[in-house]
Scaffold this active site. Sequence first.
Site: not given
Ligand SMILES: Cc1cc2nc3c(=O)[nH]c(=O)nc-3n(C[C@H](O)[C@H](O)[C@H](O)COP(=O)(O)OP(=O)(O)OC[C@H]3O[C@@H](n4cnc5c(N)ncnc54)[C@H](O)[C@@H]3O)c2cc1C
Length: 483
Positions: A280, A283, A311, A346, A364, A387
């Site tokens: 993650e 990602w 849209w 997420n 979006w 997005w």
């Molecule tokens: C529509 C949409 C918008 C989002 N906008 C953002 C945003 O503005 N900022 C943001 O940091 N994340 C965003 N995310 C990704 C993700 O939802 C968050 O990073 C995650 O929920 C953060 O929670 P956590 O730190 O507990 O994640 P954990 O699950 O603990 O993951 C650890 C770290 O991995 C990274 N990560 C995890 N999942 C993703 C992912 N899908 N994409 C990119 N990085 C990821 C983050 O830095 C996160 O802190 C978005 C996802 C979606 C679907």
Amino acid sequence: MSKVIIAWFRQDLRIRDNPVLAEVLRRDAAVLPVYIHAPEEDGAWAPGAASRWWLYHALAGLAGDLEALGLPLVIRRGSPEEALTSIVASMRGAGHPVDSVACARVYEPDRVQHDEQVREVLDEVGVGWWQGNASLLIEPEHVCNKSGDPFRVFTPFWKHLRGLPPEPPVAVDADRLEAPDHVPDSLALDDLELLPTRSWDDGIAAAWDPSPAGARTVLEDFVEERVTAYKRCRDVPGVNGTSRLSPYLHSGQVGPRQVWAAVHAAGGADNDGGFTFLSEVAWREFAYHLLHHFPRTTDEPMYEKYRDFPWAPDPQALQAWQKGRTGYPFVDAGMRQLWKTGWMHNRVRMVAASFLVKHLLQPWQDGARWFWDTLVDADLASNTMGWQWVAGSGADAAPYFRIFNPFGQGEKFDPDGDYVREFVPELAGLPDKYIHRPWEAPDEVLAKAGVVLGETYPEPIIEHRAGRQRALDALEATRQQAG
Ligand SMILES: Cc1cc2nc3c(=O)[nH]c(=O)nc-3n(C[C@H](O)[C@H](O)[C@H](O)COP(=O)(O)OP(=O)(O)OC[C@H]3O[C@@H](n4cnc5c(N)ncnc54)[C@H](O)[C@@H]3O)c2cc1C
């Protein structure tokens, strides 16, 4: 020490693992820490309200940590080239000329462009420029596929990334850092007006500790206590199953190299939980690499065929979604969690975003802007990728025809309804069977739970199958148009 280097802090608001401070020490210079608030520089993507709240506290924490080392943080507002040249002039006037400005590299397209101008202006006044990597595991130039092109699919990107030797966190012997004999004027942090004037931030303040100690604790606690369960728990929004590191990573209070090293040091990378967690983090890395290679995707679909997607902009539908009043409890819980705490799980981000672009057929970009303003972790790279993924128009995106079922997702990932009950309390009295689809509950069940659909909680804004079909028809129209 006669040489002075300005350490220009941006999204690297930490002392440990900070390559800028390491560079200052390597060059045996005195350090002048500077923060410049320049929202104008970010154009349409200037930090939103929740991000500004976080930034205020992150800066206060950084200033405190620097102060403890005898290093005052100089705060300015306005264009970075003006602020930096004014500081350079002040130092020169006091007989302590600045050798160079050192800062961490940024990837937001407007900032990248602006950095070029700053570098040129500094060059004109005889001041050097140095940039290092504080935000990523590896810089985008060092990662490409066999044809030499950027990866557009995550799995091969991740395979490639984990095959590379990991860079350890940068060592910074902070006690050796020294301030110059002269320190120019600084604004007070409050002068930046980052905090809301009308208080709406109680929920955010209750949910987060944005201090440097908070950043350390969140990382340590996650790695020591919860990473092994990550794979099992990460999709369940009603439990504390993810790291919640995202706002710390965005502001740079924690760097990805530190996260990587902490997980490995705790042996976490060898179990399913640790491995999945690091994927993650990858990602996030992928999102930054995409932003670097495809900077226009912040506002436009990556793939041309989605440019004319039909849209159906509808301010009322957008507002119902923003306020968490769509009539779909799982979506509404997510949107209210976002509003209240500045963060959304997420799994629910994916479902709520999908509901907006598919069931409601809203662009979006409107969803991305709302997230931008309300997320404490609002991050141009990850938000853009998220997005575009949901809308089906980006790299490695979910195909548009795959449409999340907004109540089925709730039943799968919040089977006991804990998450919905927390954020949509007016439904709390419903039995589990109906918590995700109150419109199917018999009248007596609704009455017993004190729910009056259309009054205490909305009827579904659109019927699921009708919304799904409308989205599929829109996709079909786009396909035919694209030939
Ligand atoms: C529509 C949409 C918008 C989002 N906008 C953002 C945003 O503005 N900022 C943001 O940091 N994340 C965003 N995310 C990704 C993700 O939802 C968050 O990073 C995650 O929920 C953060 O929670 P956590 O730190 O507990 O994640 P954990 O699950 O603990 O993951 C650890 C770290 O991995 C990274 N990560 C995890 N999942 C993703 C992912 N899908 N994409 C990119 N990085 C990821 C983050 O830095 C996160 O802190 C978005 C996802 C979606 C679907």
